[in-house]
Write a protein that holds these residues in place. Structure first.
Motif, short mmCIF file in Angstrom:
data_model
loop_
_atom_site.label_atom_id
_atom_site.label_comp_id
_atom_site.label_asym_id
_atom_site.label_seq_id
_atom_site.Cartn_x
_atom_site.Cartn_y
_atom_site.Cartn_z
N VAL A 83 26.16 -27.44 -0.27
CA VAL A 83 24.84 -27.93 -0.68
C VAL A 83 23.82 -27.74 0.44
CG1 VAL A 83 23.50 -29.88 -1.58
CG2 VAL A 83 25.90 -29.61 -2.26
N TYR A 84 24.04 -28.39 1.58
CA TYR A 84 23.06 -28.33 2.68
C TYR A 84 22.91 -26.90 3.22
CZ TYR A 84 20.34 -30.71 6.36
OH TYR A 84 19.33 -31.17 7.17
N ALA A 85 24.02 -26.31 3.67
CA ALA A 85 23.96 -24.97 4.24
C ALA A 85 23.54 -23.94 3.19
CB ALA A 85 25.31 -24.59 4.85
N SER A 86 24.06 -24.08 1.98
CA SER A 86 23.70 -23.16 0.91
C SER A 86 22.19 -23.18 0.65
CB SER A 86 24.46 -23.52 -0.37
OG SER A 86 24.05 -22.71 -1.45
N LEU A 92 15.87 -19.58 3.27
CA LEU A 92 15.32 -18.92 4.46
C LEU A 92 15.90 -17.54 4.73
CD1 LEU A 92 15.10 -21.86 7.04
CD2 LEU A 92 13.23 -20.78 5.79
N GLY A 93 17.11 -17.28 4.31
CA GLY A 93 17.76 -16.02 4.67
C GLY A 93 17.12 -14.81 4.02
N ASP A 94 17.07 -13.71 4.76
CA ASP A 94 16.60 -12.46 4.15
C ASP A 94 17.72 -11.88 3.30
OD1 ASP A 94 18.38 -11.11 5.89
OD2 ASP A 94 16.82 -10.81 7.40
N VAL A 217 10.71 -17.49 12.54
CA VAL A 217 10.78 -18.31 13.75
C VAL A 217 9.71 -19.39 13.68
CG1 VAL A 217 10.49 -18.31 16.25
CG2 VAL A 217 11.73 -16.44 15.13
N GLY A 218 10.11 -20.64 13.94
CA GLY A 218 9.17 -21.75 14.03
C GLY A 218 8.73 -22.36 12.71
N ASP A 219 9.36 -21.97 11.60
CA ASP A 219 8.87 -22.43 10.29
C ASP A 219 10.00 -22.96 9.42
OD1 ASP A 219 6.82 -22.88 8.47
OD2 ASP A 219 7.07 -20.92 7.50
N ALA A 220 10.90 -23.73 10.00
CA ALA A 220 12.09 -24.17 9.26
C ALA A 220 12.00 -25.60 8.72
CB ALA A 220 13.32 -24.06 10.15
N HIS A 221 10.95 -26.34 9.08
CA HIS A 221 10.93 -27.77 8.73
C HIS A 221 10.95 -28.00 7.23
CE1 HIS A 221 9.16 -31.82 8.12
NE2 HIS A 221 9.93 -32.11 9.14
N ALA A 222 10.17 -27.23 6.47
CA ALA A 222 10.12 -27.44 5.02
C ALA A 222 11.47 -27.18 4.38
CB ALA A 222 9.06 -26.54 4.40
N ALA A 223 12.15 -26.11 4.81
CA ALA A 223 13.47 -25.80 4.26
C ALA A 223 14.49 -26.86 4.64
CB ALA A 223 13.92 -24.42 4.73
N LEU A 224 14.41 -27.38 5.87
CA LEU A 224 15.31 -28.45 6.29
C LEU A 224 15.09 -29.70 5.44
CD1 LEU A 224 15.12 -28.07 10.17
CD2 LEU A 224 17.22 -27.98 8.81
#
Length: 368
Positions: A83-86, A92-94, A217-224
């Protein structure tokens, strides 16, 4: 709102219930062989897109799985890998990263842990102080992570680190996908109260290549934040499964335990207690399913409100039901030999994971 399952969801729920019943006590502990069985059942790729070997399922589908795992008191990395990692890998993954990592996740060839949270933040994403400094085309990671669940069984870990800004900033967060045996990853594994495991991680100048950076880079907060909401909703469903079985155990015990020539369940006072437990479970179930439904719909604020309400309610209900179940079983309710105690301990662990009841009550109160 209609919370009834559709045909496919009911089939999914029933299949897991049969699996847990068939496997019995052995299903409660993690093993690589059991993880492979989950993959063969299609559970690990439940929320992975069909093009990558998954089912393209929803948060409600994940909740179906988690409630049944809760009913079986199954201690598993499912919530954090599937769930979390998926969610992080999918958002985010290309294309190349998704093909590499999500395909491996769905097939059971890879298991992911998530090293996101830090001691200073307790249950929240922020503040986040771990840093990633640029070095050529890659980065060097330093810092400390707490509560990395089931890392000792994982093949990969997703690490959150700051590439810019200060600890409390939402901007400047980046994610890195590393093998768990990467040099300079210093692990301290420890058992949890429910018989599972978690870890602390020290990032001792860990080198990450450009290919190991997940997303911009630097834009992960929303996905987290999104991944956290999805996983918290799944944990709320697991809590409902645990509470349901604790209630069922108590009712069955009250029917069969004889005292002064009659079943203790004949006492009206104890009947009232069990009715109160039932009310707690049903209120928790309603909010848990509302949260799972909300996670796939609406904006982030509405999702956060629904998820925090569910986590707070299921945590409080699970604690109440567990304590009452122990008391109504008498002294034997506290013994390790009684299956009830395993459910109570698992419920305690779930209640503390990704925010306890007090944390989510406070978060709910802050939402405008």
């Amino acid at each position: 709102m209609d919370f009834s399952l559709n045909e496919m969801q009911q089939m999914l729920s029933d299949s897991i219930a049969r699996y847990v019943s068939r496997e019995g006590a052995s299903a409660r502990d993690f093993s690589p062989a059991r993880w492979k069985q989950f993959a063969e059942m299609g559970l690990l790729g439940l929320t992975v897109s069909e093009s990558l070997g998954g089912s393209g399922g929803s948060a409600v589908d994940a909740a179906c799985v988690m409630e049944q795992l809760g009913r079986g008191c199954v201690r598993t990395p499912y919530a954090f890998s599937a769930v979390y990692a998926s969610s992080l890998l999918g958002d985010l993954g290309d294309a190349a990263q998704q093909d590499r990592w999500l395909t491996a996740l769905a097939s059971g060839e890879a298991m992911f842990a998530c090293a996101v949270y830090e001691v200073e933040a307790r249950h929240d994403l922020l503040p986040l102080a771990a840093r990633a400094e640029r070095q050529g085309d890659g980065f060097v990671l330093s810092g400390h992570k707490s509560n990395v669940w089931y890392a000792q069984h994982a093949s990969h870990v997703i690490v959150a680190a700051r590439t810019e800004g200060v600890a409390g900033d939402a901007q400047g967060l980046s994610l890195f996908v590393l093998p768990t045996d990467a040099p300079q990853l210093v692990w301290r594994h420890f058992p949890t109260v429910d018989g599972g495991c978690a870890s602390e991680l020290t990032l001792n100048k860990v080198v990450a290549t450009a290919a190991q950076v997940l997303g911009p880079v630097g834009d992960a907060h929303a996905a987290l934040s999104t991944a956290e909401r999805r996983t918290t909703a799944a944990l709320a469903a697991e809590s409902v499964g645990l509470s349901t079985v604790m209630l069922d155990m108590t009712v069955e015990y009250a029917r069969t335990r004889q005292q002064f020539g009659q079943a203790i369940g004949a006492s009206q006072a104890l009947q009232h207690r069990m009715v109160d437990m039932l009310i707690e479970v049903e209120q928790a179930r309603s909010l848990a399913w509302f949260a799972a439904t909300s996670v796939d719909e609406g904006d982030a604020v509405a999702q956060t409100r629904a998820v925090s309400a569910a986590k707070a309610r299921t945590g409080a209900a699970g604690s109440r039901v567990g304590k009452d179940a122990i008391q109504l079983h008498g002294g034997m309710g506290m013994t390790d030999e009684l299956l009830l105690s395993q459910y109570v301990k698992r419920q305690m662990a779930v209640e503390q994971t990704l925010g306890d009841t007090a944390f989510h009550v406070e978060r709910f109160a802050r939402i405008d």
